[in-house]
Motif scaffolding. Structure first.
Motif, short mmCIF file in Angstrom:
data_model
loop_
_atom_site.label_atom_id
_atom_site.label_comp_id
_atom_site.label_asym_id
_atom_site.label_seq_id
_atom_site.Cartn_x
_atom_site.Cartn_y
_atom_site.Cartn_z
N THR A 119 0.73 -1.33 -0.05
CA THR A 119 0.16 -0.12 -0.09
C THR A 119 0.84 1.24 -0.05
O THR A 119 0.30 2.30 0.24
N GLU A 269 -12.54 1.13 -5.72
CA GLU A 269 -11.19 0.97 -5.95
C GLU A 269 -10.77 1.57 -6.90
O GLU A 269 -9.53 1.69 -6.91
N THR A 361 -9.52 -9.40 -4.76
CA THR A 361 -10.52 -8.29 -4.18
C THR A 361 -11.27 -9.09 -3.01
O THR A 361 -10.79 -9.64 -2.34
N SER A 415 -5.25 -2.64 -7.41
CA SER A 415 -6.21 -3.09 -6.31
C SER A 415 -6.80 -4.14 -7.18
O SER A 415 -7.21 -5.33 -6.45
N THR A 416 -7.02 -4.43 -8.33
CA THR A 416 -7.74 -5.19 -9.36
C THR A 416 -6.85 -6.12 -9.95
O THR A 416 -7.22 -7.07 -10.87
#
Length: 438
Positions: A119, A269, A361, A415-416
């Motif tokens: 992150t 997201e 996810t 994120s994906t």
């Protein structure tokens, strides 16, 4: 300013928060550097300072405060003088707010470094000047962990890399030594593909060039570390990306049908959404129209990336946790065969005969690694064939999943485009993966 502009501006202001990690080999001074940042920026309380000054395990001489104890909180960490788990600390300056992740340098705990880096907007790669081998022929041998952590930072697409040559006091602040080390790192970074490299000499223990510029490093004309961190641009433009909304929970009201309520809860997201937008449910393929967007206490006309909302649809469609709502005009890619870079995090080697759980996810599906395409050599950055993955190995692999996943390329949307593999027996995370569509 309309509603979209207001929300976009709010997200832009929030991105003034910088998330960064420290990385590097064992005893490079990562915990001490964070302690120095907190101490010199007045980011610790008096009782914390008193506690570490009286700590049982001190690694400093006399009355000197062991600043590494601000992040090394586990008893095992203090006994051994190493960082084991990821420690998060918050501090602020008049210009910016920060969240720091102090990650382990020991090879055994590389998986914890991956967790902290996942992150991060920036990484500080620390290099202990006393450990680097300066050869007579002019070459420099960087430590393997320095190369490994830099490689992981590149794979995770961390935007900014600060290379901090630490413990300059041990070489009498020699400019030539610093320039040789930075030259060697730059050559490795070029080979790796890292682009935004910001070098800086410092001494975390003495405080040179951390918050305050040092006369001993007068030959260095750049900013101090804190000035560098304050200047990094981390504005996230994901509200311009395709809309991505993994469904976490389907919310229902109890009661008679006249007050029936069905909402889909989760975090946006990527992209933005407005009332009346046409959405596609993946992997199912149904289409629907946004009826309302709810937060805890209000209804929104528009919501953007980073907001947690409940979406109501005009149509009744079959949606459950693990499905993804996407913009009908820019859907994700549906895959049952996945190509990815994989960081193996388990002490048990990969067994391609076994099934694992793949968590992407909010969706969890059965998966099997069908082949190891190439294994990355950390030192040379060369790729070669392999038939096994062991702890800390990084490889390109092919996976088959039992149910289709709605994915994006990791380089486009982190994120994906990311996933983890879970051992179906022990439920331990065994690998972290980054998906490639090309």
């Amino acid at each position: 300013m309309n509603a979209v502009e207001q929300l976009t501006a709010a997200v832009g202001r929030e991105r003034g928060l910088l998330r960064f990690i420290t990385a590097g080999s064992v005893d490079d001074g990562k915990s001490t550097l964070i302690g120095r940042l907190l101490f010199d920026s007045k980011g610790i309380f008096a009782d914390q300072l008193d506690a570490i000054s009286r700590a049982k395990h001190k690694r400093t001489v006399g009355d000197t405060i062991d600043l590494s104890l601000l992040t090394d909180g586990l008893e095992a960490e203090r006994e051994q003088g190493i960082t084991i788990d990821v420690a998060y600390r918050y501090f602020a300056t008049p210009k910016r707010k920060f969240i720091i992740a102090d990650t382990p340098g020991h090879e055994q705990y590389t998986r914890n470094m991956v967790t902290g880096a996942s992150t991060a907007d920036a990484v500080i790669i620390l290099i202990d000047v006393s450990k680097v081998k300066l050869n007579d022929d002019g070459s420099v041998d960087l430590l393997t962990q320095t190369k490994r952590h830099s490689t992981i930072a590149h794979l995770l697409q961390i935007e900014h890399v600060i290379v901090a040559v630490n413990k300059m006091d041990l070489v009498n602040y020699d400019q030539t030594v610093y320039e040789r080390i930075i030259g060697a790192y730059q050559a490795f970074a070029d080979q790796l593909g890292l682009k935004d490299i910001r070098p800086i000499p410092l001494s975390a223990l003495a405080g040179d060039n951390v918050v305050t510029a040092s006369d001993k490093l007068a030959w260095y004309k750049g900013p101090t570390l804190i000035e560098l961190l304050e200047s990094l641009n981390v504005y996230d433009a994901c509200h311009d990306e395709p809309f991505r909304f993994p469904v976490q929970l389907v919310a229902r009201h109890n009661g008679h049908e006249a007050n029936d309520f069905r909402g889909y809860m989760g975090r946006i997201e990527a992209g933005k959404i407005s009332k009346g937008d046409k959405l596609l449910v993946q992997p199912g393929g149904q289409t629907a129209t946004v009826k309302d967007i709810l937060t805890l206490d209000t209804s929104l006309d528009t919501a953007v990336v980073g907001q947690s909302v409940t979406i109501l649809l005009d149509e009744y469609v079959d949606i459950s946790r693990g499905d993804m709502l996407v913009g009908a005009d820019r859907p994700a890619t549906l895959l049952k065969t996945v190509k990815a870079d994989l960081c193996w995090l388990s002490e048990d080697a990969l067994d391609i005969r076994r099934k694992y759980w793949l968590k992407h996810t909010t969706r969890q599906v059965a998966a099997r690694v069908t082949g190891i395409d190439t294994l990355l050599d950390i030192n040379t950055q060369e790729r070669r064939p392999a038939d096994i993955l062991k702890l800390n190995d990084i490889a390109t692999v092919t996976l088959n999943v039992a149910q289709a996943l709605a994915v994006d390329d990791y380089q486009d949307l982190r994120s994906t485009g990311a996933f983890i593999l879970i051992d179906e027996v022990t439920h331990q995370t065994v690998a972290a993966g980054m998906i490639h569509l090309a």
